[in-house]
Design an enzyme around this catalytic site. Structure first.
Site, PDB file in Angstrom:
ATOM      1  N   LEU A  84       0.847  -1.196   0.000  1.00 16.74           N
ATOM      2  CA  LEU A  84       0.000   0.000   0.000  1.00 16.74           C
ATOM      3  C   LEU A  84       0.885   1.250   0.000  1.00 16.74           C
ATOM      4  O   LEU A  84       1.146   1.859   1.030  1.00 16.74           O
ATOM      5  CB  LEU A  84      -0.912  -0.023   1.228  1.00 16.74           C
ATOM      6  CG  LEU A  84      -2.169   0.846   1.197  1.00 16.74           C
ATOM      7  CD1 LEU A  84      -3.133   0.408   2.291  1.00 16.74           C
ATOM      8  CD2 LEU A  84      -1.878   2.324   1.323  1.00 16.74           C
TER       9      LEU A  84
ATOM     10  N   GLU B 197       1.642   4.322  -3.010  1.00 16.93           N
ATOM     11  CA  GLU B 197       1.435   4.752  -4.396  1.00 16.93           C
ATOM     12  C   GLU B 197       2.743   5.111  -5.090  1.00 16.93           C
ATOM     13  O   GLU B 197       2.919   4.866  -6.283  1.00 16.93           O
ATOM     14  CB  GLU B 197       0.449   5.929  -4.451  1.00 16.93           C
ATOM     15  CG  GLU B 197      -1.015   5.530  -4.242  1.00 16.93           C
ATOM     16  CD  GLU B 197      -1.364   5.068  -2.831  1.00 16.93           C
ATOM     17  OE1 GLU B 197      -0.584   5.348  -1.893  1.00 16.93           O
ATOM     18  OE2 GLU B 197      -2.427   4.432  -2.652  1.00 16.93           O
TER      19      GLU B 197
ATOM     20  N   GLN C 273      -5.575   3.176  -6.887  1.00 15.26           N
ATOM     21  CA  GLN C 273      -6.968   2.841  -6.561  1.00 15.26           C
ATOM     22  C   GLN C 273      -7.912   4.037  -6.671  1.00 15.26           C
ATOM     23  O   GLN C 273      -8.982   3.941  -7.260  1.00 15.26           O
ATOM     24  CB  GLN C 273      -7.003   2.283  -5.138  1.00 15.26           C
ATOM     25  CG  GLN C 273      -7.788   1.018  -5.029  1.00 15.26           C
ATOM     26  CD  GLN C 273      -7.457   0.253  -3.751  1.00 15.26           C
ATOM     27  OE1 GLN C 273      -7.504   0.806  -2.651  1.00 15.26           O
ATOM     28  NE2 GLN C 273      -7.112  -1.012  -3.901  1.00 15.26           N
ATOM     29  N   PHE C 274      -7.515   5.161  -6.091  1.00 15.14           N
ATOM     30  CA  PHE C 274      -8.284   6.408  -6.175  1.00 15.14           C
ATOM     31  C   PHE C 274      -7.279   7.515  -6.474  1.00 15.14           C
ATOM     32  O   PHE C 274      -6.243   7.586  -5.813  1.00 15.14           O
ATOM     33  CB  PHE C 274      -8.997   6.714  -4.854  1.00 15.14           C
ATOM     34  CG  PHE C 274     -10.060   5.702  -4.489  1.00 15.14           C
ATOM     35  CD1 PHE C 274     -11.386   5.899  -4.863  1.00 15.14           C
ATOM     36  CD2 PHE C 274      -9.731   4.560  -3.784  1.00 15.14           C
ATOM     37  CE1 PHE C 274     -12.358   4.968  -4.531  1.00 15.14           C
ATOM     38  CE2 PHE C 274     -10.700   3.619  -3.451  1.00 15.14           C
ATOM     39  CZ  PHE C 274     -12.022   3.812  -3.829  1.00 15.14           C
TER      40      PHE C 274
ATOM     41  N   ASP D  21      -7.117  10.446  -5.666  1.00 13.33           N
ATOM     42  CA  ASP D  21      -6.779  11.230  -4.465  1.00 13.33           C
ATOM     43  C   ASP D  21      -5.481  10.724  -3.824  1.00 13.33           C
ATOM     44  O   ASP D  21      -4.744  11.488  -3.219  1.00 13.33           O
ATOM     45  CB  ASP D  21      -7.904  11.116  -3.430  1.00 13.33           C
ATOM     46  CG  ASP D  21      -9.270  11.353  -4.036  1.00 13.33           C
ATOM     47  OD1 ASP D  21      -9.934  12.306  -3.641  1.00 13.33           O
ATOM     48  OD2 ASP D  21      -9.666  10.566  -4.929  1.00 13.33           O
TER      49      ASP D  21
ATOM     50  N   HIS E 109     -12.100  10.071  -2.092  1.00 13.13           N
ATOM     51  CA  HIS E 109     -12.575   9.168  -3.141  1.00 13.13           C
ATOM     52  C   HIS E 109     -13.279   9.891  -4.290  1.00 13.13           C
ATOM     53  O   HIS E 109     -13.983   9.253  -5.057  1.00 13.13           O
ATOM     54  CB  HIS E 109     -13.562   8.143  -2.578  1.00 13.13           C
ATOM     55  CG  HIS E 109     -13.061   7.421  -1.380  1.00 13.13           C
ATOM     56  ND1 HIS E 109     -13.299   7.847  -0.099  1.00 13.13           N
ATOM     57  CD2 HIS E 109     -12.318   6.298  -1.275  1.00 13.13           C
ATOM     58  CE1 HIS E 109     -12.736   7.027   0.757  1.00 13.13           C
ATOM     59  NE2 HIS E 109     -12.128   6.075   0.074  1.00 13.13           N
TER      60      HIS E 109
END
Ligand SMILES: Cc1ncc(C[n+]2csc(CCOP(=O)(O)OP(=O)(O)O)c2C)c(N)n1
Length: 698
Positions: free
Chosen positions: A400, A402, A425-426, A428, A481
Site C-alpha cells: 500500500l 502509491e 486505486q483512487f 486522491d 474518493h
C-alpha cells in the site's frame, strides 16, 4: 552496532582486477574534479558539485558486470568513468556542450545518465531516482536476467521517502538491487546522525535486507566486499545494502563555504585519513604494483590528457535557444485502423478489462501493478479481473504505497521501452507518488531525448456512484474518493492526460496509451464504469453518443490528442459545449432537453485527451456556434477547465458573440458525503441547461 569491515581478502580480489586501470580511473576522477572546481571559481560556468572523497565508488562498479544497471548520484564521477571510460563527457556537460552524453548540455554538471551504458538519468532531487531503480530491479527479475542494479545515494538521501520506497520494493519482492549508501558524514551542513537513529545495517537487516558496513576509504576492501555482496544478490538471496563509510574532502558544492560549517581539525583529519585516491596509491606501492615515482607520473599524464580534452571540448557547439522545446512530450503517431471485431454492448469497466487483456496478449512484458489488482476480484473495481483469469501473473498486487507502485511501473518501462501499467486505486491517493510522476514526465526533456518513460497510470477519478450525477442518488465518494485529478496531471509538462467518457473511447485510448513513450495519466471516472448511455428528460437514449457503448472485440486504437465532436439536433450549431468524462454525459442530457424544446443543434466537444488537448476541434466548434460553455467536474481553484476557458478567450475572441461561460464544481475541498450537499457541489445537466438557456437568450 554491527560493523563488518573486511580487508583481509584484498589480495585474492586483486588478482581479478586491473589495479592500475582502476587507480588511473580514480585519479582521472579527482583531477577532473580539481580542474572543474577551478574553472567554476574562474567564472567559466555557474555551478560545480564534486566527487573528492568518493572515488572508491569506481571499485564498486569494477566489481559489477558491464550490463548491470547503475543509478548514480552527483558524487559518482568515478563510477561514470569506470563504466564508460568517457573522460570528455563530464567536461562537455560542465561546459554545456551539445555533445554532452548525459543531457546534451541541458542539465547541471554531475548529473550522470546514459541509456547506452545502462546509467539511469540522475535527478537533482535527492533520492528521486530510487523508486525507478526498484522498477528496473523488478523488470530484471521479471525477465529472469542475471543482471542487477546498483543504486547510490548519500547519507542524507537515506532519509527520503524515495529511498525508503526502494528499500521496500527491493525487500518485498527480493529484487536484485545493491543499495550503496555513500556516507560522508554530511548532508550539506547537517551531520549524518540526523538522518537515521541507531545502526543503518541493523535497520536494513531488520527489514529483511542483508547489509554490511564497508570502509570506502580503502579501495580494495570496497572492491572485495562488493564482489561478495554481488554474489549474494546474483544467487537469488535478495537485495543488499552497503553502508559505505567515506570522507568529504571538499565543500558540499561550489555554492558552499566549507569553513562555515566544518571545523578546521575535522577537515584536516578527513584529508589526512579518508582520501581513497591517496590511500589506494599508497597500497599499490606497498604491495609492489607501482613505484613511488609512478604516482606522480600517472597524475601528470592524466592531467595532460584532461587538459587536451578540455581544449577540444571548448571548440564544440553550445546549445541554441531554438531547441528549448525539444523532447518535451512524445505523443504517438496514430496509425489509422478500423475496428474489425464484432461489436457488443459493453460498460466502460468491461472495455478497460478487454484493453488490458489485449495489451497483455500483444506484449509478454506487459503487467498491471497496484493494490489488490492480483486478487480474483481484479482490484477494488474489478478492472483487472479478466487479466487475472486469462493471464495469471500479469496483474500483481502491491504494497500500500502509491509512490512504490508508480516507481515499479516507471522503472520497468525504462528497461523495456514499453509502457507498463500502474493502478492507483483512487486518484486522491496518487499524492505520495507526485514527485515520481513529475520526474517520469521530465526524463525525456532532461536527458534531451536519450531516455523516455513509457508508463500508464490508470486511476479511478471523480465522483462515486453509478451513471451520470443527474440521474443517480449520491455517489458518496466524499473526501479521499472523489477528486477528479486533471488539475494534478495536466499541469505537468511532458505528461499525457486522458479522460474517456464512453466505453468505446476508453478501450481504444487505453490501447493507444500502450504505444506512448511519454507517461500517460488515464483518468477513469468511477461513475462511468457501469454507466449506460445518457438519456434526455423524456427517457430517450441520446443516439449521438449511444453507439459508443458498443465495443468491438479485439484490438483497435484511437488517436491521442483528438476530440470527439457530437452533434445533438439538426442544422447549424447555436452553442458549443466543451466537456470530458462524466460531464460529457451531463452535457448530452442538457443539450437534448434544450433541442427537444427549442429545436436547432448543439455541438458537444468531448476532449477525450486533456493534455495535449485538441485545440483545432475547440476552435472549430467555437467558430461555428459563436457561443461556448466549458464545463468541468473539477473544483474551480484553479482547474484544467479554467485553462481551456482562458485558451478560448485568448485564441477565439473574435469568433465569440458573448462571454464564454464556465461551469465547475464549487471551490470547496471535495464533495461532501451526504446527498444534498454532494449534489449541490457538482454541476449537473440541470446547471448546464440553465446556463445554455441564458446564453441562447442573449
Ligand atoms: C529532495 C531534496 N531536498 C533538498 C535538496 C537540496 N540538497 C542538495 S544536496 C543535499 C544534501 C544531500 O546530502 P547527502 O545525501 O548526504 O549527499 P552528499 O552531498 O553529502 O554526498 C541537499 C539537502 C535536494 N536536492 N533534494
Amino acid at each position: 552496532m554491527t560493523v563488518n569491515i573486511r580487508t583481509t581478502e584484498a589480495n585474492v580480489a586483486a588478482q581479478q582486477l586491473d589495479l592500475i586501470a582502476l587507480y588511473r580511473t580514480m585519479v582521472t576522477a579527482r583531477t577532473t574534479n580539481d580542474i572543474l572546481k577551478t574553472r567554476k571559481t574562474q567564472g567559466k560556468f555557474a555551478f560545480y558539485i564534486g566527487c573528492a572523497g568518493h572515488e572508491s565508488i569506481a571499485a564498486v562498479v569494477a566489481a559489477l558486470n558491464e550490463d548491470d544497471w547503475l543509478s548514480l548520484y552527483y558524487r559518482d564521477l568515478a563510477a561514470w568513468l569506470q563504466r564508460t571510460g568517457d573522460i570528455r563527457g563530464p567536461l562537455r556537460e560542465a561546459y554545456s556542450r551539445t555533445t554532452g552524453p548525459m543531457c546534451s548540455g541541458r542539465n547541471m554538471p554531475s548529473h550522470y545518465s546514459s541509456k547506452r551504458h545502462h546509467i539511469l538519468p540522475t535527478f537533482s532531487e535527492v533520492g528521486a531516482l530510487a523508486p525507478f531503480a526498484g522498477g528496473v530491479g523488478f523488470s530484471l527479475q521479471w525477465h529472469k536476467s542475471s543482471d542487477l542494479i546498483m543504486y547510490t545515494t548519500g547519507d542524507g538521501g537515506v532519509a527520503t521517502n524515495d529511498f525508503n520506497v526502494l528499500f521496500r520494493q527491493a525487500a518485498v519482492h527480493k529484487l536484485p538491487v545493491l543499495m550503496v549508501v555513500e556516507d560522508n558524514g554530511w548532508a550539506i551542513t547537517t551531520a549524518s546522525p540526523i538522518q537515521w537513529a541507531g545502526s543503518l545495517v541493523e535497520w536494513a537487516r531488520g527489514g529483511g535486507v542483508y547489509a554490511e558496513e564497508v570502509d570506502g576509504t580503502d579501495t580494495m576492501a570496497t572492491y572485495e566486499a562488493t564482489t561478495r555482496l554481488v554474489q549474494h544478490i546474483r544467487s537469488g538471496q535478495g537485495p543488499v545494502l552497503m553502508h559505505l563509510r567515506l570522507g568529504l574532502l571538499d565543500a558540499h558544492s561550489s555554492s558552499t563555504d566549507i569553513k562555515s560549517y566544518r571545523k578546521k581539525e575535522e577537515i584536516e583529519l578527513t584529508t589526512a585519513t579518508k582520501d581513497p585516491v591517496k590511500n589506494f596509491g599508497r597500497w599499490l606501492v606497498e604491495h609492489g604494483h607501482l613505484q613511488e615515482a609512478d604516482i606522480e607520473r600517472i597524475r601528470k599524464e592524466v592531467r595532460a590528457e584532461l587538459e587536451r580534452a578540455e581544449a577540444q571540448v571548448l571548440q564544440e557547439p553550445e546549445p541554441t535557444a531554438d531547441r528549448v522545446m525539444d523532447h518535451v512530450i512524445n505523443v504517438p503517431q496514430w496509425r489509422e485502423n478500423t475496428p474489425r471485431g464484432k461489436k457488443r454492448p459493453t460498460p466502460m469497466l468491461g472495455a478497460i478489462n478487454e484493453a488490458l487483456v489485449e495489451l497483455a496478449q500483444r506484449d509478454s512484458g506487459f503487467f498491471v501493478y497496484g493494490q489488490d489488482v492480483g486478487s480474483p476480484k481484479g482490484g477494488v473495481f474489478g478492472a483487472t479481473s479478466m487479466l487475472v483469469t486469462q493471464f495469471p501473473g500479469r496483474a500483481i498486487s502491491s504494497p500500500l504505497n502509491e509512490q512504490l507502485i508508480v516507481g515499479i511501473a516507471a522503472g520497468a518501462g525504462m528497461v523495456d521501452g514499453k509502457a507498463r501499467c500502474a493502478e492507483i486505486q483512487f486518484v486522491d491517493y496518487h499524492q505520495s507518488a507526485a514527485q515520481t510522476i513529475r520526474m517520469a514526465a521530465r526524463v525525456s526533456y532532461q536527458s534531451y531525448g536519450d531516455w523516455s518513460v513509457p508508463l500508464i497510470i490508470r486511476t479511478k477519478s471523480g465522483s462515486g456512484g453509478g451513471g451520470p450525477i443527474s440521474s443517480s442518488t449520491a455517489g458518496g465518494g466524499a473526501f479521499g474518493h472523489s477528486n477528479t485529478g486533471e488539475q494534478w496531471f495536466t499541469t505537468i509538462p511532458g505528461m499525457i492526460t486522458i479522460c474517456p467518457a464512453t466505453p468505446f473511447d476508453a478501450k481504444g485510448l487505453l490501447l493507444e496509451a500502450g504505444r506512448a513513450q511519454s507517461p500517460v495519466a488515464f483518468l477513469e471516472r468511477g461513475r462511468l464504469y457501469r454507466s449506460e448511455p445518457p438519456k434526455d428528460d423524456q427517457g430517450n437514449v441520446i443516439a449521438a453518443i449511444a453507439e459508443c457503448w458498443n465495443v468491438p472485440d479485439g484490438y483497435y486504437t484511437l488517436p491521442i490528442g483528438k476530440a470527439r465532436r457530437l452533434r445533438i439536433g439538426e442544422g447549424p450549431s447555436s452553442l458549443a459545449i466543451i466537456a470530458w468524462g462524466t460531464m460529457v454525459l451531463e452535457a448530452c442530457t442538457a443539450a437534448a432537453n434544450i433541442v427537444n424544446s427549442r429545436g436547432g443543434a448543439i455541438d458537444i466537444v468531448d476532449l477525450r485527451t486533456l493534455a495535449p488537448f485538441d485545440e483545432e476541434a475547440v476552435a472549430a466548434a467555437v467558430r461555428e456556434a459563436n457561443r461556448v460553455i466549458v464545463v468541468t467536474e473539477e473544483s474551480d481553484l484553479t482547474s484544467f477547465g479554467r485553462h481551456v476557458h482562458s485558451w478560448i478567450v485568448q485564441h477565439c475572441f473574435y469568433d465569440l458573440d458573448g462571454t464564454p461561460a464556465f461551469i465547475s464544481a464549487l471551490p470547496a475541498p471535495a464533495a461532501p458525503y451526504n446527498a444534498p450537499e454532494e449534489t449541490a457541489f457538482y454541476p449537473t445537466a440541470r446547471t448546464i441547461e440553465e446556463k445554455m438557456g441564458e446564453l441562447l437568450a442573449e
